[in-house]
Design a protein around this motif. Structure first.
Motif, PDB file in Angstrom:
ATOM      1  N   ALA A   1      -3.431  17.073 123.465  1.00 36.34           N
ATOM      2  CA  ALA A   1      -3.058  16.167 124.308  1.00 36.34           C
ATOM      3  C   ALA A   1      -2.187  15.203 123.459  1.00 36.34           C
ATOM      4  CB  ALA A   1      -4.273  15.430 124.976  1.00 36.34           C
ATOM      5  N   GLY A   2      -2.813  14.819 122.218  1.00 37.20           N
ATOM      6  CA  GLY A   2      -2.135  13.789 121.536  1.00 37.20           C
ATOM      7  C   GLY A   2      -0.762  14.200 121.010  1.00 37.20           C
ATOM      8  N   ARG A   3      -0.763  15.455 120.697  1.00 31.75           N
ATOM      9  CA  ARG A   3       0.498  16.138 119.906  1.00 31.75           C
ATOM     10  C   ARG A   3       1.537  16.073 120.939  1.00 31.75           C
ATOM     11  NH1 ARG A   3      -0.376  19.146 115.315  1.00 31.75           N
ATOM     12  NH2 ARG A   3      -1.596  17.964 114.095  1.00 31.75           N
ATOM     13  N   ALA A   4       1.157  16.350 122.456  1.00 36.61           N
ATOM     14  CA  ALA A   4       2.204  16.468 123.395  1.00 36.61           C
ATOM     15  C   ALA A   4       2.499  15.128 123.695  1.00 36.61           C
ATOM     16  CB  ALA A   4       1.377  17.133 124.746  1.00 36.61           C
ATOM     17  N   ALA A   5       1.955  14.250 123.760  1.00 39.02           N
ATOM     18  CA  ALA A   5       2.068  12.712 124.150  1.00 39.02           C
ATOM     19  C   ALA A   5       3.272  12.416 122.933  1.00 39.02           C
ATOM     20  CB  ALA A   5       1.013  11.821 123.957  1.00 39.02           C
ATOM     21  N   GLU A   6       2.875  12.688 121.873  1.00 40.94           N
ATOM     22  CA  GLU A   6       4.032  12.080 120.720  1.00 40.94           C
ATOM     23  C   GLU A   6       5.309  12.627 120.696  1.00 40.94           C
ATOM     24  OE1 GLU A   6       4.015  11.967 115.767  1.00 40.94           O
ATOM     25  OE2 GLU A   6       2.228  12.749 116.678  1.00 40.94           O
ATOM     26  N   ILE A   7       5.266  14.034 121.306  1.00 44.34           N
ATOM     27  CA  ILE A   7       6.609  14.749 121.061  1.00 44.34           C
ATOM     28  C   ILE A   7       7.511  14.482 122.423  1.00 44.34           C
ATOM     29  CG2 ILE A   7       7.498  16.981 121.895  1.00 44.34           C
ATOM     30  CD1 ILE A   7       5.068  18.385 120.478  1.00 44.34           C
ATOM     31  N   GLN A   8       6.586  14.267 123.610  1.00 41.87           N
ATOM     32  CA  GLN A   8       7.239  13.582 124.641  1.00 41.87           C
ATOM     33  C   GLN A   8       8.102  12.244 124.283  1.00 41.87           C
ATOM     34  OE1 GLN A   8       7.692  15.124 127.831  1.00 41.87           O
ATOM     35  NE2 GLN A   8       9.156  13.393 128.457  1.00 41.87           N
TER      36      GLN A   8
ATOM     37  N   PRO B   1      15.705  13.102 128.055  1.00 42.18           N
ATOM     38  CA  PRO B   1      15.306  14.427 128.749  1.00 42.18           C
ATOM     39  C   PRO B   1      14.432  14.033 129.764  1.00 42.18           C
ATOM     40  CG  PRO B   1      14.070  13.763 126.467  1.00 42.18           C
ATOM     41  CD  PRO B   1      15.072  12.873 126.794  1.00 42.18           C
ATOM     42  N   ILE B   2      14.570  15.082 130.938  1.00 38.30           N
ATOM     43  CA  ILE B   2      13.769  14.988 132.106  1.00 38.30           C
ATOM     44  C   ILE B   2      12.717  15.892 131.947  1.00 38.30           C
ATOM     45  CG2 ILE B   2      14.113  15.399 134.457  1.00 38.30           C
ATOM     46  CD1 ILE B   2      16.927  14.519 134.015  1.00 38.30           C
ATOM     47  N   GLY B   3      11.694  15.622 131.066  1.00 36.52           N
ATOM     48  CA  GLY B   3      10.577  16.667 130.975  1.00 36.52           C
ATOM     49  C   GLY B   3       9.308  16.153 131.544  1.00 36.52           C
ATOM     50  N   ARG B   4       9.414  14.785 132.298  1.00 35.01           N
ATOM     51  CA  ARG B   4       8.123  14.258 132.845  1.00 35.01           C
ATOM     52  C   ARG B   4       7.366  14.889 133.620  1.00 35.01           C
ATOM     53  NH1 ARG B   4       5.178  10.395 130.357  1.00 35.01           N
ATOM     54  NH2 ARG B   4       6.533   9.545 128.703  1.00 35.01           N
ATOM     55  N   GLY B   5       8.100  15.679 134.589  1.00 35.07           N
ATOM     56  CA  GLY B   5       7.320  16.374 135.670  1.00 35.07           C
ATOM     57  C   GLY B   5       6.427  17.546 134.816  1.00 35.07           C
ATOM     58  N   THR B   6       7.147  18.488 133.978  1.00 36.51           N
ATOM     59  CA  THR B   6       6.541  19.374 133.306  1.00 36.51           C
ATOM     60  C   THR B   6       5.367  19.009 132.151  1.00 36.51           C
ATOM     61  OG1 THR B   6       8.415  19.569 131.872  1.00 36.51           O
ATOM     62  CG2 THR B   6       8.226  21.172 133.674  1.00 36.51           C
ATOM     63  N   TYR B   7       5.621  17.818 131.670  1.00 34.69           N
ATOM     64  CA  TYR B   7       4.741  17.131 130.883  1.00 34.69           C
ATOM     65  C   TYR B   7       3.422  16.649 131.478  1.00 34.69           C
ATOM     66  CZ  TYR B   7       2.690  13.396 127.994  1.00 34.69           C
ATOM     67  OH  TYR B   7       1.761  12.750 127.062  1.00 34.69           O
ATOM     68  N   GLU B   8       3.468  16.443 132.825  1.00 37.43           N
ATOM     69  CA  GLU B   8       2.426  15.823 133.310  1.00 37.43           C
ATOM     70  C   GLU B   8       1.568  17.104 133.898  1.00 37.43           C
ATOM     71  OE1 GLU B   8       1.160  12.940 133.370  1.00 37.43           O
ATOM     72  OE2 GLU B   8       2.808  11.848 132.980  1.00 37.43           O
ATOM     73  N   THR B   9       2.324  18.225 134.144  1.00 39.03           N
ATOM     74  CA  THR B   9       1.386  19.546 134.482  1.00 39.03           C
ATOM     75  C   THR B   9       1.003  19.885 133.053  1.00 39.03           C
ATOM     76  OG1 THR B   9       3.275  19.818 136.133  1.00 39.03           O
ATOM     77  CG2 THR B   9       2.060  21.877 135.226  1.00 39.03           C
ATOM     78  N   LEU B  10       1.468  19.886 131.936  1.00 33.70           N
ATOM     79  CA  LEU B  10       0.862  20.192 130.986  1.00 33.70           C
ATOM     80  C   LEU B  10      -0.297  19.400 130.571  1.00 33.70           C
ATOM     81  CD1 LEU B  10       1.146  21.941 128.063  1.00 33.70           C
ATOM     82  CD2 LEU B  10       2.377  20.107 127.332  1.00 33.70           C
ATOM     83  N   GLN B  11      -0.115  18.122 130.456  1.00 35.69           N
ATOM     84  CA  GLN B  11      -1.380  17.232 130.257  1.00 35.69           C
ATOM     85  C   GLN B  11      -2.740  17.671 131.135  1.00 35.69           C
ATOM     86  OE1 GLN B  11      -1.962  15.664 127.797  1.00 35.69           O
ATOM     87  NE2 GLN B  11      -0.152  14.566 126.784  1.00 35.69           N
TER      88      GLN B  11
ATOM     89  N   ALA C   1      -6.957  26.533 126.119  1.00 36.52           N
ATOM     90  CA  ALA C   1      -6.523  27.958 125.973  1.00 36.52           C
ATOM     91  C   ALA C   1      -5.400  28.373 126.985  1.00 36.52           C
ATOM     92  CB  ALA C   1      -7.651  28.948 126.156  1.00 36.52           C
ATOM     93  N   GLY C   2      -4.236  28.855 126.529  1.00 34.18           N
ATOM     94  CA  GLY C   2      -3.325  29.312 127.523  1.00 34.18           C
ATOM     95  C   GLY C   2      -2.513  28.332 128.243  1.00 34.18           C
ATOM     96  N   ILE C   3      -2.386  27.160 127.455  1.00 38.38           N
ATOM     97  CA  ILE C   3      -1.587  26.094 128.479  1.00 38.38           C
ATOM     98  C   ILE C   3       0.002  26.408 128.449  1.00 38.38           C
ATOM     99  CG2 ILE C   3      -2.863  24.408 127.420  1.00 38.38           C
ATOM    100  CD1 ILE C   3      -1.174  23.547 125.148  1.00 38.38           C
ATOM    101  N   PRO C   4       0.435  26.002 129.837  1.00 41.85           N
ATOM    102  CA  PRO C   4       1.892  26.259 129.984  1.00 41.85           C
ATOM    103  C   PRO C   4       2.858  25.384 129.229  1.00 41.85           C
ATOM    104  CG  PRO C   4       0.641  24.706 131.532  1.00 41.85           C
ATOM    105  CD  PRO C   4      -0.183  25.116 130.546  1.00 41.85           C
ATOM    106  N   LEU C   5       3.282  25.944 128.072  1.00 42.22           N
ATOM    107  CA  LEU C   5       4.293  25.503 127.134  1.00 42.22           C
ATOM    108  C   LEU C   5       5.723  25.514 127.693  1.00 42.22           C
ATOM    109  CD1 LEU C   5       2.539  25.357 123.522  1.00 42.22           C
ATOM    110  CD2 LEU C   5       3.322  23.286 124.781  1.00 42.22           C
ATOM    111  N   ASP C   6       5.791  26.783 127.898  1.00 39.79           N
ATOM    112  CA  ASP C   6       7.127  27.213 127.873  1.00 39.79           C
ATOM    113  C   ASP C   6       8.215  26.408 128.623  1.00 39.79           C
ATOM    114  OD1 ASP C   6       6.428  29.151 126.412  1.00 39.79           O
ATOM    115  OD2 ASP C   6       6.543  30.687 127.871  1.00 39.79           O
ATOM    116  N   ASP C   7       7.809  26.022 129.993  1.00 42.45           N
ATOM    117  CA  ASP C   7       8.674  25.040 130.834  1.00 42.45           C
ATOM    118  C   ASP C   7       8.928  23.832 129.994  1.00 42.45           C
ATOM    119  OD1 ASP C   7       8.820  27.288 132.635  1.00 42.45           O
ATOM    120  OD2 ASP C   7       7.252  26.566 134.074  1.00 42.45           O
TER     121      ASP C   7
END
Length: 516
Positions: free
Chosen positions: A192-199, A224-234, A242-248
């Motif tokens: 979660a911390g790594r994803a927040a830093e990247i976003q 970038p418009i990645g907020r929707g997919t970012y919230e889904t990822l978080q 395990a198996g988090i949806p990183l691709d989108d």
């Protein structure tokens, strides 16, 4: 009243920049606070009042900001994490990414205010990605930062550096996050911390992006418009790592990362990658024998060209998300792995044959799967004529850029001219006149005593006659090599040259004989 002068002096001292809390010291305090709390968190032992302590450090650091944009970014509210380790990790990731963005905004504000010392300090706090060089901006700041006539150019250069560095860091951390997820080594708080830093890294402040862009760059993108997919990822991370949806989310981020290249830059850089890969085994073979470095400069060139090729690839990746999406999806990971293998082989000083094999595989992947092309076709005389025209045009473009203080562009075109010279002229000149080939090469680099080469002139920010003299010497050397190459080399002359070369060049004979 007799203490009045002392009081005035003390007040002035406290108000001076030297007496204030040093920017670098306070930056270290906030960064070390983030790192310490992150380590405790990921180790399963969050400190009592840890977040409250960090908030205090954050407020103390905010005193250094004079830019409204920087202060607003740094002061953005965050959710109180309470006892939630995942929310705490997100807060830490966002704060870690805001730090370089706010520093970049404050750096540019200090430059506009004419405070060069503060500009340097803020620039020193900005985290660099792997392979990045901070030399160009440092030299421009040192030589031109105090000149009001050049300040706009220096401002854009520093802004471009900052945007490029953070976009590259976001891509690097995307790769790291993907590896963490794939290997199952990341707990929910870490992911979660790594994803927040990247976003947050990817969301470059508009004020910074506007300063960095070239007006003629049609490929430049918005935040970038990645907020929707970012919230889904978080949300997925909070349920299970395990198996988090990183691709989108990854595609959304990489497609929207700021790009400062024009269409012409893209085409040129794609060709340069292949040219660099052609040079790597040549330089390596000349520099390494039986696992030992025999010619250090050649070995350093092989490492440098590999690093430069990876840097260019990193800049092209977000563009290829659009222009070569299928190839990048199917072969992008393979290209990164091949580059890593090549870098490791050079570092381990493996056999020249292995380095040549790895560069050959990389070149084949880029040509066959990505459609890149760089090799010239035709007879030797046609190739030489075309190379001379291109080198002269590039040197002219580089000189024009240097004359108006655009040293980044001047260096980029100088490098391309040098690569073309190395591949198409120097390799053919070596068998005929090794001394001419080597002395000509120096005119593109450091030059000789009293006669600096183009790179040395650009590094020192030379101007006027000194600058033009460096380019004149290189152009004259190119013409001399071309004139020599118009005379054919017979087999008997080649044998004679080979004998002379072994006697004159010693350890470099292997590479020259290969050219023969």
């Amino acid at each position: 009243m007799r203490f009045c002068p002392f009081i005035i002096f003390a007040v002035a001292l406290l108000a001076s920049p030297a007496a204030r809390c040093d920017i670098l010291d306070d930056h270290f305090a906030i960064r070390s606070g983030i790192d310490a709390l992150s380590l405790d968190l990921h180790g399963g032992r969050p400190r009592e009042k840890g977040w409250a302590d960090l908030v205090n450090r954050r407020e103390k650091f905010a005193r250094h900001f004079t830019s409204p944009d920087a202060l607003a970014l740094w002061s953005q509210p965050q959710v109180d994490p309470g006892d939630d380790p995942i929310q705490l990790a997100r807060n830490l990731g966002e704060l870690r990414a805001r730090l370089p963005h706010a520093a970049a905004l404050e750096m540019l504000a200090s430059l506009r205010a004419g405070n060069i010392d503060a500009t340097r300090q803020w620039r020193a706090t900005i985290a660099l990605p792997k392979y990045a060089s901070a030399v160009e901006g440092a030299l421009a700041l040192q030589r031109l930062g105090t000149s009001s006539s050049h300040r706009d150019g220096v401002e854009q250069l520093l802004a471009r550096e900052a945007v490029s560095w953070q976009a590259t860091r976001a891509r690097e951390q995307l790769d790291d996050l993907a590896r963490l997820s794939a290997t199952g080594r990341g707990n929910p708080a870490l992911l979660a911390g790594r994803a927040a830093e990247i976003q947050t890294l990817a969301e470059v402040p508009p004020a910074l992006l506007d300063l960095a862009r070239n007006p003629d760059s049609p490929i430049a993108t918005e935040t970038p418009i990645g907020r929707g997919t970012y919230e889904t990822l978080q949300s997925a991370i909070a349920v299970s790592p395990a198996g988090i949806p990183l691709d989108d989310w990854r595609i959304a981020i990489e497609s929207g990362l700021p790009n400062l290249l024009t269409a012409e830059d893209v085409q040129r850089n794609e060709g340069i990658i292949l040219k660099l890969l052609r040079l790597v085994p040549m330089e390596y073979q000349a520099g390494v024998r039986d696992g030992e470095i025999v010619i250090p400069i050649e070995y350093r060139e092989a490492k440098s060209f590999t690093i430069q090729a990876q840097r260019i690839l990193s800049e092209l990746t977000p563009i290829w998300r659009v222009t070569r999406a299928d190839a990048l999806a199917s072969r992008g990971t393979a290209v990164r792995d091949q580059f890593a293998a090549l870098e490791n082989a050079i570092a381990a000083r493996e056999s020249p044959a292995e380095v040549e094999r790895l560069t050959g595989e990389l070149t084949a992947t880029l040509r066959d799967d990505f459609g890149l092309a760089s090799r010239r076709s035709g007879t030797t005389s046609d190739i030489v004529a075309e190379a001379v025209l291109e080198i002269r045009a590039l040197l002219s473009e580089s000189l024009d850029a240097a004359r108006v203080g655009q040293y980044r562009k001047a260096e980029a075109t100088r490098l391309e001219a040098y690569i073309n010279f190395d591949l198409d002229l120097e390799a053919r000149t070596l068998p005929r006149d090794p001394q001419l080939a080597l002395s000509s090469e120096k005119t593109f680099l450091d030059g000789s005593a009293g006669k600096p080469g183009i790179k040395a002139a650009l590094d020192s920010r030379a101007t006027g006659e000194e600058l033009e003299a460096a380019y004149t010497r290189a152009l004259a050397a190119v013409d001399e090599c071309a004139a020599l190459l118009r005379v054919g080399l017979s087999p008997s002359a080649a044998i004679t040259s080979a004998v002379l070369i072994i006697a004159r060049e010693g350890l470099e004979a292997v590479v020259i004989l290969a050219a023969l």
